[in-house]
Write a protein that holds these residues in place. Structure first.
Motif, PDB file in Angstrom:
ATOM      1  N   LYS A 220      18.159 -32.637   6.840  1.00 22.59           N
ATOM      2  CA  LYS A 220      18.393 -31.553   5.630  1.00 22.59           C
ATOM      3  C   LYS A 220      18.169 -32.682   4.648  1.00 22.59           C
ATOM      4  O   LYS A 220      17.574 -33.527   3.557  1.00 22.59           O
ATOM      5  CB  LYS A 220      18.785 -30.532   5.857  1.00 22.59           C
TER       6      LYS A 220
ATOM      7  N   LYS B 274      15.016 -24.364   2.215  1.00 21.78           N
ATOM      8  CA  LYS B 274      15.397 -24.025   3.428  1.00 21.78           C
ATOM      9  C   LYS B 274      15.625 -25.995   4.131  1.00 21.78           C
ATOM     10  O   LYS B 274      16.048 -25.781   5.641  1.00 21.78           O
ATOM     11  CB  LYS B 274      14.410 -23.084   3.693  1.00 21.78           C
ATOM     12  N   SER B 275      14.643 -26.470   4.136  1.00 27.46           N
ATOM     13  CA  SER B 275      14.061 -27.849   4.622  1.00 27.46           C
ATOM     14  C   SER B 275      15.470 -29.071   3.966  1.00 27.46           C
ATOM     15  O   SER B 275      15.394 -30.384   4.268  1.00 27.46           O
ATOM     16  CB  SER B 275      12.837 -28.460   4.894  1.00 27.46           C
TER      17      SER B 275
ATOM     18  N   GLU C 255      12.285 -31.535   9.751  1.00 28.70           N
ATOM     19  CA  GLU C 255      13.346 -30.564   9.559  1.00 28.70           C
ATOM     20  C   GLU C 255      13.344 -29.600  11.353  1.00 28.70           C
ATOM     21  O   GLU C 255      14.187 -29.547  11.489  1.00 28.70           O
ATOM     22  CB  GLU C 255      13.488 -29.685   8.730  1.00 28.70           C
ATOM     23  N   LEU C 256      12.185 -28.994  10.596  1.00 23.89           N
ATOM     24  CA  LEU C 256      11.885 -28.087  12.075  1.00 23.89           C
ATOM     25  C   LEU C 256      11.792 -29.002  12.804  1.00 23.89           C
ATOM     26  O   LEU C 256      12.540 -27.830  14.119  1.00 23.89           O
ATOM     27  CB  LEU C 256      10.729 -27.633  11.887  1.00 23.89           C
TER      28      LEU C 256
ATOM     29  N   THR D 215       7.462 -31.934   4.887  1.00 24.04           N
ATOM     30  CA  THR D 215       9.300 -31.749   4.688  1.00 24.04           C
ATOM     31  C   THR D 215       9.743 -30.879   5.848  1.00 24.04           C
ATOM     32  O   THR D 215      10.325 -30.916   5.851  1.00 24.04           O
ATOM     33  CB  THR D 215       9.140 -31.860   3.260  1.00 24.04           C
ATOM     34  N   ARG D 216       8.722 -29.773   5.383  1.00 22.95           N
ATOM     35  CA  ARG D 216       9.114 -28.264   6.893  1.00 22.95           C
ATOM     36  C   ARG D 216       9.054 -28.769   7.879  1.00 22.95           C
ATOM     37  O   ARG D 216      10.162 -28.784   8.510  1.00 22.95           O
ATOM     38  CB  ARG D 216       8.711 -27.182   6.231  1.00 22.95           C
TER      39      ARG D 216
ATOM     40  N   ASN E 121      15.049 -35.209   4.612  1.00 23.19           N
ATOM     41  CA  ASN E 121      14.517 -35.035   4.174  1.00 23.19           C
ATOM     42  C   ASN E 121      14.540 -34.879   2.620  1.00 23.19           C
ATOM     43  O   ASN E 121      13.261 -34.383   1.718  1.00 23.19           O
ATOM     44  CB  ASN E 121      13.992 -33.467   4.760  1.00 23.19           C
TER      45      ASN E 121
END
Length: 331
Positions: free
Chosen positions: A246, A200-201, A239-240, A235-236, A249
């Motif tokens: 993204k 998702k990232s 982006e968060l 990695t999460r 990433n």
């Protein structure tokens, strides 16, 4: 000029090339995605009581016929030299692995010769793989032999890096393959980028961009300097917390995994490192090694793409004039 059919039958791909024996020149090429895994599933579902060997020879016969028809060339009775997963437990016939050390001249390869028959009118030479105490490979050993065959003034020693879904690092000493490691870099990347929470990232973007290179280099350093499991989740958070897009990433994650793979090479200061890469992986591994201060001998991508052919020729030449002369007249 004598010719043969070079067959590189991998897990998920199939490649036939019509090759000149003397100069390794490729006359014609034919590829598809009918890999060993697909063929094995077809055999299980549709074998109808025939032997696995007969079923696979039938598939190979049909592919050679399709190649001949599509290229308008006559391939009848031509010798086939086959390497890759064709000698595995789901291949034509499972051949035992050769043991280390393996001669890079191809003299210690395990192989089996199949004479031409009414059902399959091609003599075939099947090449096996190699094993260590805790590792195996099928196909990369033929590539290695082919790479060494193309090197000028090779002193018989070096570490050869073959990137891929399952990257191989192969140690050669005194012209003998003495050890190797397998890194599941490509497969883990696909799982992380497509199946894990990290999916998702990240977003794939194939364009060249300096920001992508910067993110990739950052990932290389992080992957090389830390335990992989401790930095993957970054990695999460990249982006968060808005540190990376993204798209950036995606390249960061790739760098993490490649950096972790390459970190063990940093201590190999006295050995020549040969990078044997091609395609989309080539620039990534070149940049990754540069980022870590490694100075590999980057082999021409054409050498790498033709390494299987050169490896098959090297093995074939070692056995072509044996006491039985089984190959004479097969060209």
């Amino acid at each position: 000029m004598m010719r043969f059919l070079s067959c590189d039958w991998g897990t998920s791909s199939f490649r036939l090339r019509l090759v000149n024996l003397e100069d390794a020149g490729i006359k014609e090429e034919y590829t598809n995605e009918i890999g060993i895994q697909t063929t094995y599933h077809s055999f299980i579902e549709n074998g109808n009581g025939v032997s696995r060997e007969s079923f696979y020879f039938g598939v190979l016969r049909d592919e050679i016929k399709s190649m001949g028809e599509s290229l308008n060339v006559n391939l009848d009775d031509m010798l086939v030299v086959c390497s890759g997963m064709a000698s595995s437990s789901i291949g034509i016939k499972e051949l035992p692995y050769a043991n280390l050390p393996l001669d890079t001249l191809g003299t210690s390869m395990n192989l089996e010769y199949f004479a031409s028959s009414e059902a399959f009118n091609h003599p075939l030479l099947l090449l096996s793989g190699v094993k260590s105490d805790d590792n195996v490979m099928r196909g990369e050993e033929t590539q290695l032999i082919g790479v060494v065959r193309q090197l000028e003034n090779f002193d018989g020693n070096g570490i050869f890096i073959l990137p891929g879904t399952h990257s191989k690092h192969i140690w050669v000493n005194n012209n003998q393959m003495t050890g190797f490691k397998t890194y599941m870099t490509g497969e883990v990347f696909q799982l992380m980028a497509n199946k894990s929470i990290l999916s998702k990232s990240v977003t794939f973007n194939s364009s060249e961009n300096d920001k992508f290179k910067t993110a990739f280099a950052e990932g290389i350093k992080a992957g090389a300097e830390n335990a992989l499991l401790s930095v993957l989740f970054k990695t999460r958070t990249n982006e968060l917390f808005g540190r990376l897009s993204k798209e950036e990433n995606f390249h960061y994650l790739s760098g993490l995994l490649i950096g972790n793979e390459l970190t063990n090479l940093v201590q190999e200061k006295e050995v020549n490192i040969y990078l044997c890469s091609e395609g989309k992986l080539h620039p990534n591994y070149v940049l990754g090694m540069e980022t870590l201060g490694l100075k590999p001998k980057v082999l021409p991508t054409k050498w790498v793409s033709q390494s299987v052919i050169h490896g098959q020729i090297q093995v074939l030449n070692q056995h072509i004039n044996n006491e039985k002369n089984i190959f004479l007249g097969s060209f």
